[in-house]
Scaffold this motif. Structure first.
Motif, PDB file in Angstrom:
ATOM      1  N   ILE A  89       0.850  -1.183   0.000  1.00 29.61           N
ATOM      2  CA  ILE A  89       0.000   0.000   0.000  1.00 29.61           C
ATOM      3  C   ILE A  89       0.890   1.240   0.000  1.00 29.61           C
ATOM      4  O   ILE A  89       1.771   1.390   0.849  1.00 29.61           O
ATOM      5  N   HIS A  90       0.668   2.132  -0.951  1.00 30.34           N
ATOM      6  CA  HIS A  90       1.397   3.396  -0.999  1.00 30.34           C
ATOM      7  C   HIS A  90       0.481   4.473  -0.438  1.00 30.34           C
ATOM      8  O   HIS A  90      -0.575   4.755  -1.010  1.00 30.34           O
ATOM      9  N   ALA A  91       0.864   5.058   0.700  1.00 30.03           N
ATOM     10  CA  ALA A  91      -0.031   5.979   1.397  1.00 30.03           C
ATOM     11  C   ALA A  91       0.721   7.209   1.905  1.00 30.03           C
ATOM     12  O   ALA A  91       0.581   7.606   3.057  1.00 30.03           O
ATOM     13  N   GLU A  92       1.518   7.811   1.056  1.00 26.87           N
ATOM     14  CA  GLU A  92       2.245   9.012   1.451  1.00 26.87           C
ATOM     15  C   GLU A  92       1.257  10.137   1.745  1.00 26.87           C
ATOM     16  O   GLU A  92       0.278  10.339   1.020  1.00 26.87           O
ATOM     17  N   HIS A  93       1.489  10.849   2.845  1.00 26.98           N
ATOM     18  CA  HIS A  93       0.642  11.974   3.265  1.00 26.98           C
ATOM     19  C   HIS A  93      -0.785  11.543   3.617  1.00 26.98           C
ATOM     20  O   HIS A  93      -1.704  12.378   3.591  1.00 26.98           O
ATOM     21  N   ILE A  94      -1.000  10.287   3.942  1.00 25.52           N
ATOM     22  CA  ILE A  94      -2.331   9.855   4.354  1.00 25.52           C
ATOM     23  C   ILE A  94      -2.682  10.513   5.696  1.00 25.52           C
ATOM     24  O   ILE A  94      -1.813  10.771   6.531  1.00 25.52           O
ATOM     25  N   ARG A  95      -3.948  10.803   5.898  1.00 29.05           N
ATOM     26  CA  ARG A  95      -4.431  11.416   7.139  1.00 29.05           C
ATOM     27  C   ARG A  95      -5.513  10.512   7.727  1.00 29.05           C
ATOM     28  O   ARG A  95      -6.473  10.154   7.025  1.00 29.05           O
ATOM     29  N   MET A  96      -5.360  10.154   9.003  1.00 27.07           N
ATOM     30  CA  MET A  96      -6.329   9.271   9.654  1.00 27.07           C
ATOM     31  C   MET A  96      -6.664   9.821  11.036  1.00 27.07           C
ATOM     32  O   MET A  96      -5.776  10.248  11.782  1.00 27.07           O
ATOM     33  N   ARG A  97      -7.945   9.785  11.382  1.00 30.05           N
ATOM     34  CA  ARG A  97      -8.401  10.194  12.695  1.00 30.05           C
ATOM     35  C   ARG A  97      -9.401   9.154  13.229  1.00 30.05           C
ATOM     36  O   ARG A  97     -10.351   8.786  12.527  1.00 30.05           O
ATOM     37  N   MET A  98      -9.170   8.710  14.448  1.00 31.29           N
ATOM     38  CA  MET A  98     -10.077   7.794  15.141  1.00 31.29           C
ATOM     39  C   MET A  98     -10.398   6.559  14.298  1.00 31.29           C
ATOM     40  O   MET A  98     -11.560   6.158  14.169  1.00 31.29           O
ATOM     41  N   CYS A  99      -9.363   5.970  13.716  1.00 32.69           N
ATOM     42  CA  CYS A  99      -9.527   4.752  12.922  1.00 32.69           C
ATOM     43  C   CYS A  99      -9.030   3.544  13.714  1.00 32.69           C
ATOM     44  O   CYS A  99      -8.074   3.639  14.480  1.00 32.69           O
ATOM     45  N   MET A 100      -9.670   2.413  13.520  1.00 33.98           N
ATOM     46  CA  MET A 100      -9.349   1.188  14.244  1.00 33.98           C
ATOM     47  C   MET A 100      -8.704   0.190  13.286  1.00 33.98           C
ATOM     48  O   MET A 100      -9.331  -0.233  12.315  1.00 33.98           O
ATOM     49  N   MET A 101      -7.447  -0.169  13.586  1.00 31.64           N
ATOM     50  CA  MET A 101      -6.720  -1.146  12.775  1.00 31.64           C
ATOM     51  C   MET A 101      -6.160  -2.247  13.672  1.00 31.64           C
ATOM     52  O   MET A 101      -5.106  -2.824  13.394  1.00 31.64           O
ATOM     53  N   ASP A 102      -6.872  -2.537  14.755  1.00 28.87           N
ATOM     54  CA  ASP A 102      -6.420  -3.550  15.699  1.00 28.87           C
ATOM     55  C   ASP A 102      -6.252  -4.902  14.999  1.00 28.87           C
ATOM     56  O   ASP A 102      -7.116  -5.315  14.211  1.00 28.87           O
ATOM     57  N   PHE A 103      -5.134  -5.569  15.286  1.00 28.27           N
ATOM     58  CA  PHE A 103      -4.825  -6.905  14.765  1.00 28.27           C
ATOM     59  C   PHE A 103      -4.727  -6.945  13.239  1.00 28.27           C
ATOM     60  O   PHE A 103      -4.824  -8.008  12.637  1.00 28.27           O
TER      61      PHE A 103
END
Length: 221
Positions: A89-103
């Protein structure tokens, strides 16, 4: 935030996937990824939605497998990617708020200069992931396993790496103020030029593969 709908398959407690109606994300009773009848079709719709939208809000896509997607400059708010598997995954300058990526698992992913806050990677696996030059503030990295990853030149203020396993990973020139490493295990981790004296560690350091020391970089605890 995403809506949690239980998978309609009997005795399954996994969250149901969001589905797509044109430009709209719809959260309604449905099936989890495991019990989705046409996984290929769903992943095509998922990829198409991400590639054609710059702002993604409230998407629930637990347990999916995605690869080869360009998420550069995308903005994610309140999304759920728990137990997902991401690769290339190419995600330069990605912005994330209150995201869940557990496990979730991230393999060979580029998140250079990302801005991720108030999000969780707890229990996840990061392999060959590059997060160099990122703002990673107030995040939960508890219990992650990071192998050959780079957090160099990043702001990790008030993020947590409790019980994390960090191997052959670099945190050079990082802001570690109030960054918590309780009960973490670190092998061949470089903290050169980072303010390790402002990080929070255990008073009882037993059980660590290595401790903060001069061998791990300048400014060791």
């Amino acid at each position: 935030m995403f809506t949690v709908n239980k998978c309609q398959c009997p005795e399954c407690n996994n969250p149901a996937l969001s589905f797509f109606d044109g430009d709209v994300i719809i959260d309604a009773p449905g099936f989890c990824f495991e019990h989705t009848e046409d996984k290929t079709k769903y992943l095509e719709q998922f990829k198409n939605y991400l590639e054609t939208h710059d702002i993604i809000v409230g998407l629930s896509a637990c347990g999916i497998t995605a690869q080869g997607i360009d998420l550069s400059n995308k903005k994610f708010y309140g999304c759920n990617f728990q137990h997902a598997n991401f690769s290339n995954i190419h995600a330069e300058h990605i912005r994330m708020r209150m995201c869940m990526m557990d496990f979730a698992t991230f393999t060979d992913c580029d998140f250079v200069k990302s801005n991720i806050q108030f999000s969780s990677f707890a229990g996840g696996k990061l392999v060959h992931m590059v997060l160099t030059g990122s703002d990673l503030v107030h995040n939960n990295f508890n219990g992650i396993t990071a192998y050959q990853c780079s957090f160099d030149n990043s702001d990790l203020y008030n993020s947590r790496f409790i019980k994390a396993i960090l191997m052959n990973t670099s945190m050079q020139d990082c802001n570690l103020k109030k960054t918590i490493f309780y009960n973490s295990a670190r092998e061949k981790v470089s903290f050169k030029l980072s303010n390790t004296r402002e990080a929070l560690i255990d008073r009882n350091r037993g059980g660590l593969i290595e401790d903060f020391s001069e061998t791990e970089g300048e400014g060791g605890l």
